[in-house]
Design a protein around this motif. Structure first.
Motif, PDB file in Angstrom:
ATOM      1  N   ARG A 125     -24.758  41.677  23.447  1.00  0.00           N
ATOM      2  CA  ARG A 125     -23.517  42.086  22.592  1.00  0.00           C
ATOM      3  C   ARG A 125     -23.080  40.842  21.871  1.00  0.00           C
ATOM      4  O   ARG A 125     -22.841  39.687  22.103  1.00  0.00           O
ATOM      5  CB  ARG A 125     -22.557  42.221  23.821  1.00  0.00           C
ATOM      6  CG  ARG A 125     -21.168  42.790  23.527  1.00  0.00           C
ATOM      7  CD  ARG A 125     -20.276  43.283  24.455  1.00  0.00           C
ATOM      8  NE  ARG A 125     -19.002  43.472  24.082  1.00  0.00           N
ATOM      9  CZ  ARG A 125     -18.534  44.707  23.847  1.00  0.00           C
ATOM     10  NH1 ARG A 125     -19.508  45.843  23.917  1.00  0.00           N
ATOM     11  NH2 ARG A 125     -17.416  44.743  23.356  1.00  0.00           N
ATOM     12  N   LEU A 126     -22.672  41.369  20.581  1.00  0.00           N
ATOM     13  CA  LEU A 126     -21.954  40.435  19.570  1.00  0.00           C
ATOM     14  C   LEU A 126     -20.481  40.402  19.567  1.00  0.00           C
ATOM     15  O   LEU A 126     -19.767  39.562  19.323  1.00  0.00           O
ATOM     16  CB  LEU A 126     -22.638  40.502  18.348  1.00  0.00           C
ATOM     17  CG  LEU A 126     -23.949  40.522  17.928  1.00  0.00           C
ATOM     18  CD1 LEU A 126     -24.250  41.128  16.564  1.00  0.00           C
ATOM     19  CD2 LEU A 126     -24.370  39.336  18.215  1.00  0.00           C
ATOM     20  N   GLY A 127     -19.875  41.782  19.796  1.00  0.00           N
ATOM     21  CA  GLY A 127     -18.920  42.001  19.862  1.00  0.00           C
ATOM     22  C   GLY A 127     -18.265  43.392  19.696  1.00  0.00           C
ATOM     23  O   GLY A 127     -19.302  44.295  20.293  1.00  0.00           O
ATOM     24  N   GLU A 128     -17.202  43.561  19.207  1.00  0.00           N
ATOM     25  CA  GLU A 128     -16.827  45.403  19.126  1.00  0.00           C
ATOM     26  C   GLU A 128     -16.321  45.499  17.629  1.00  0.00           C
ATOM     27  O   GLU A 128     -15.598  44.676  16.980  1.00  0.00           O
ATOM     28  CB  GLU A 128     -15.829  45.652  20.105  1.00  0.00           C
ATOM     29  CG  GLU A 128     -15.304  46.909  20.060  1.00  0.00           C
ATOM     30  CD  GLU A 128     -14.091  47.164  20.986  1.00  0.00           C
ATOM     31  OE1 GLU A 128     -12.975  47.432  20.840  1.00  0.00           O
ATOM     32  OE2 GLU A 128     -14.754  46.896  22.507  1.00  0.00           O
ATOM     33  N   VAL A 129     -16.665  46.802  17.016  1.00  0.00           N
ATOM     34  CA  VAL A 129     -16.140  46.962  15.876  1.00  0.00           C
ATOM     35  C   VAL A 129     -14.839  47.364  15.937  1.00  0.00           C
ATOM     36  O   VAL A 129     -14.158  48.025  16.636  1.00  0.00           O
ATOM     37  CB  VAL A 129     -16.906  48.337  15.405  1.00  0.00           C
ATOM     38  CG1 VAL A 129     -16.164  48.687  13.967  1.00  0.00           C
ATOM     39  CG2 VAL A 129     -18.339  48.079  15.019  1.00  0.00           C
ATOM     40  N   SER A 130     -13.761  46.510  15.248  1.00  0.00           N
ATOM     41  CA  SER A 130     -12.448  46.734  15.146  1.00  0.00           C
ATOM     42  C   SER A 130     -11.741  47.296  13.832  1.00  0.00           C
ATOM     43  O   SER A 130     -10.752  47.786  13.666  1.00  0.00           O
ATOM     44  CB  SER A 130     -11.778  45.498  15.274  1.00  0.00           C
ATOM     45  OG  SER A 130     -11.996  44.696  14.214  1.00  0.00           O
ATOM     46  N   GLY A 131     -12.410  47.650  12.779  1.00  0.00           N
ATOM     47  CA  GLY A 131     -12.265  48.261  11.805  1.00  0.00           C
ATOM     48  C   GLY A 131     -13.177  48.357  10.727  1.00  0.00           C
ATOM     49  O   GLY A 131     -14.432  47.964  10.707  1.00  0.00           O
ATOM     50  N   LEU A 132     -13.147  49.140   9.412  1.00  0.00           N
ATOM     51  CA  LEU A 132     -13.749  49.298   8.315  1.00  0.00           C
ATOM     52  C   LEU A 132     -12.920  49.092   7.262  1.00  0.00           C
ATOM     53  O   LEU A 132     -12.069  49.704   6.990  1.00  0.00           O
ATOM     54  CB  LEU A 132     -14.441  50.860   8.457  1.00  0.00           C
ATOM     55  CG  LEU A 132     -15.372  51.340   7.376  1.00  0.00           C
ATOM     56  CD1 LEU A 132     -16.510  50.472   7.285  1.00  0.00           C
ATOM     57  CD2 LEU A 132     -15.667  52.714   7.443  1.00  0.00           C
TER      58      LEU A 132
END
Length: 184
Positions: A125-132
């Protein structure tokens, strides 16, 4: 051809800088920070017979005394950089590999991506998508890294190698240093 090129013109390459293949550029875009992100692919326009590749992949970009310095994966040294002088960098066509049918098969909306786990090719795991962030040349994923910092990741198939909406994850095969930019 010049009219089309002018609409897509991002920068014009000037003289080499240093020994590692960096070049100065005259910027022709209103948002160089968004355009000059690692892994961005530019179409090129150069003199016939110059030997300049038809596409250049951005390896590095930095501002030095109000001048942008760019490095390309295909150009390893000053000699190669010298050959780029006068080359125009253009927005690449949306489907450079000719694999576009109707474009819908690989299109995602921001609300589908936000919340997906971002993992590396090994599944860590690197992190989480929070936007585009949508852009003219390419879109950028905003990824909240495990340490809380946010990284901008070019949303291109060379880096985001898999998007699994049902599985709740996407795979990011980041080039060295890309995720470290968030820490600088």
């Amino acid at each position: 051809m010049d009219d089309v090129s002018t609409d897509r013109l991002v920068a014009r390459i000037g003289k080499p800088h240093g020994l590692r293949g960096e070049v100065t550029v005259q910027v022709h875009t209103d948002d160089p920070e968004a355009r000059f992100t690692p892994a961005t692919v530019f179409a090129t326009e150069a003199a016939t017979g110059s030997g300049v590749p038809g596409r250049l992949t951005l390896a590095s970009a930095r501002l030095h005394r109000d001048t942008w310095l760019l490095g390309f994966e295909e150009i390893p040294d000053r000699t190669g950089a010298e050959g780029l002088r006068g080359t125009r960098l253009l927005l690449a066509d949306p489907a450079p590999e000719g694999d576009s049918d109707d474009g819908d098969e690989e299109a995602w909306y921001e609300d589908e991506l936000v919340g997906l786990a971002a993992v590396d090719p090994e599944g860590d795991r690197l992190g989480e998508v929070s936007g585009l962030l949508t852009g003219t040349a390419q879109d950028l994923l905003v990824v909240r890294l495990e340490d809380g910092l946010e990284a901008m990741v070019p949303f291109v198939s060379a880096i985001v190698t898999e998007v699994d909406i049902e599985g709740g994850r996407l795979v990011i095969d980041a080039p060295p240093g890309l995720l470290d930019l968030a820490r600088e």
